[in-house]
Design a protein around this motif. Structure first.
Motif, mmCIF file in Angstrom:
data_model
loop_
_atom_site.group_PDB
_atom_site.id
_atom_site.type_symbol
_atom_site.label_atom_id
_atom_site.label_comp_id
_atom_site.label_asym_id
_atom_site.label_seq_id
_atom_site.Cartn_x
_atom_site.Cartn_y
_atom_site.Cartn_z
ATOM 1 N N GLN A 30 0.435 14.984 0.507
ATOM 2 C CA GLN A 30 -0.194 14.740 1.818
ATOM 3 C C GLN A 30 0.485 13.666 2.720
ATOM 4 O O GLN A 30 0.178 13.070 3.636
ATOM 5 N N GLU A 31 2.103 13.599 2.491
ATOM 6 C CA GLU A 31 2.833 12.717 2.989
ATOM 7 C C GLU A 31 4.083 13.483 3.183
ATOM 8 O O GLU A 31 5.149 13.089 2.707
ATOM 9 N N VAL A 87 0.695 -1.118 0.105
ATOM 10 C CA VAL A 87 -0.145 -0.115 0.003
ATOM 11 C C VAL A 87 0.975 1.316 -0.018
ATOM 12 O O VAL A 87 1.858 1.272 0.589
ATOM 13 N N ASN A 88 0.409 2.029 -0.769
ATOM 14 C CA ASN A 88 1.273 3.286 -0.676
ATOM 15 C C ASN A 88 0.436 4.520 0.240
ATOM 16 O O ASN A 88 -0.879 4.569 -0.034
ATOM 17 N N VAL A 89 0.987 4.773 1.373
ATOM 18 C CA VAL A 89 0.331 5.396 2.457
ATOM 19 C C VAL A 89 0.673 7.081 2.498
ATOM 20 O O VAL A 89 1.481 7.374 1.948
ATOM 21 N N ALA A 90 -0.012 7.725 3.106
ATOM 22 C CA ALA A 90 -0.162 9.196 3.282
ATOM 23 C C ALA A 90 -0.796 9.614 4.732
ATOM 24 O O ALA A 90 -1.603 8.668 5.056
ATOM 25 N N SER A 91 -0.253 10.300 5.490
ATOM 26 C CA SER A 91 -0.601 10.784 6.804
ATOM 27 C C SER A 91 -1.770 11.963 6.959
ATOM 28 O O SER A 91 -2.532 12.141 7.906
ATOM 29 N N TRP A 120 -4.152 7.706 -6.691
ATOM 30 C CA TRP A 120 -4.093 8.512 -5.061
ATOM 31 C C TRP A 120 -3.705 7.618 -4.133
ATOM 32 O O TRP A 120 -3.028 6.566 -4.269
ATOM 33 N N ASN A 121 -3.449 8.025 -2.901
ATOM 34 C CA ASN A 121 -2.867 7.392 -1.664
ATOM 35 C C ASN A 121 -4.056 6.140 -1.548
ATOM 36 O O ASN A 121 -4.886 6.170 -1.907
ATOM 37 N N PHE A 122 -3.359 5.112 -0.897
ATOM 38 C CA PHE A 122 -3.867 3.812 -0.502
ATOM 39 C C PHE A 122 -4.213 3.097 -1.507
ATOM 40 O O PHE A 122 -5.299 2.338 -1.477
ATOM 41 N N SER A 123 -3.560 3.107 -2.663
ATOM 42 C CA SER A 123 -3.866 2.077 -3.734
ATOM 43 C C SER A 123 -3.373 0.830 -3.281
ATOM 44 O O SER A 123 -2.330 0.778 -2.359
ATOM 45 N N LYS A 124 -3.784 -0.281 -3.483
ATOM 46 C CA LYS A 124 -3.350 -1.593 -2.909
ATOM 47 C C LYS A 124 -3.130 -2.527 -4.099
ATOM 48 O O LYS A 124 -3.845 -2.808 -4.945
ATOM 49 N N PHE A 125 -1.941 -3.581 -3.506
ATOM 50 C CA PHE A 125 -1.777 -4.590 -4.501
ATOM 51 C C PHE A 125 -1.580 -5.688 -3.777
ATOM 52 O O PHE A 125 -1.063 -5.972 -2.543
ATOM 53 N N LEU A 126 -2.481 -7.056 -4.028
ATOM 54 C CA LEU A 126 -2.242 -8.166 -3.227
ATOM 55 C C LEU A 126 -1.521 -9.310 -3.820
ATOM 56 O O LEU A 126 -1.531 -9.312 -5.042
#
Length: 235
Positions: A144-145, A103-107, A198-204
């Motif tokens: 945003q990070e 996940v690419n995260v941001a605060s 955007w932030n919080f794209s997810k790869f499984l």
């Protein structure tokens, strides 16, 4: 016969005769050179003796460059080495046999609270069953990070009790895209192109390091639980 040809070649081309022994050595050397892929292979630890001052050093340098060459294709997430939040190398092959959610995260995003809270909940539920979350901070979406790695880790761990690894801040789009994200995007394209939206794209990722699914930033971690369980082999 070969040695005579080498001496003749050096005499006519004004190559220092002192290199003859090195070239001759090259004909019979059994030194094997590394052929496996890593996104950030470091060969600087090699001895500063013979290898660093002979034609072999050029061969090793070439292989080091090839490791980041786009023509050398990684086969799984496990083929990468990334930086953790302290700048240390982490070989992702340590996660072989585990199901990963990357996940690419941001605060400071509107999605921060819900995603971080649910990621922590999902991790707590399945961490002992072979599940791992890899968080990569990114400041490319609305800035945003903006914090340092230390600030990011403190925020995630203090506010959201994150126990999963948080890595060095990366770029996920553009010319400076981190190699791991180039691989993720090429493995699973997204809606309207492969770029991260955007932030919080997810790869499984499955236990063998294959990218099996991709989720939009607005997809909640809780809704991914059924897919995680399937890869873990949990009924």
């Amino acid at each position: 016969m070969l040695r005579s040809s080498i001496f003749s070649l050096f005499r006519h081309r004004s190559i220092p005769i002192s290199l003859v022994s090195v070239v001759s050595y090259n004909q019979s050397s059994s030194i094997s050179k590394p052929t496996h892929f890593r996104s950030s292979i470091n060969l600087d630890h090699l001895s500063s003796g013979y290898l660093n001052h002979s034609p072999f050093s050029q061969s090793f340098s070439s292989q080091k460059s090839m490791a980041s060459d786009s023509s050398v294709q990684p086969k799984s997430v496990h083929d990468f080495v990334v930086k953790d939040a302290r700048g240390n190398d982490v070989d992702l092959s340590v996660y072989k046999g585990k199901v990963l959610l990357i996940v690419n995260v941001a605060s400071q995003c509107g999605l921060t609270n819900s995603n971080y809270a649910e990621l922590t909940e999902l991790y707590e539920k399945y961490k002992d069953q072979g599940f791992e979350i890899l968080a990569f901070p990114c400041n490319q979406f609305g800035n945003q990070e903006p914090g340092s790695n230390e600030e990011i880790v403190q925020f995630a761990c203090t506010r959201f009790k994150a126990e999963y690894p948080i890595f060095d801040k990366v770029e996920v789009n553009g010319s400076n895209t981190a190699p791991i994200y180039k691989f993720l995007k090429s493995s699973k394209g997204g809606f309207l192109g492969s770029d991260i939206k955007w932030n919080f794209s997810k790869f499984l990722v499955d236990k063998d390091g294959n990218v099996v699914d991709r989720y939009a930033p607005t997809t909640s971690p809780k809704s991914i639980e059924k897919d995680v369980k399937k890869l873990l082999g949990i009924a």
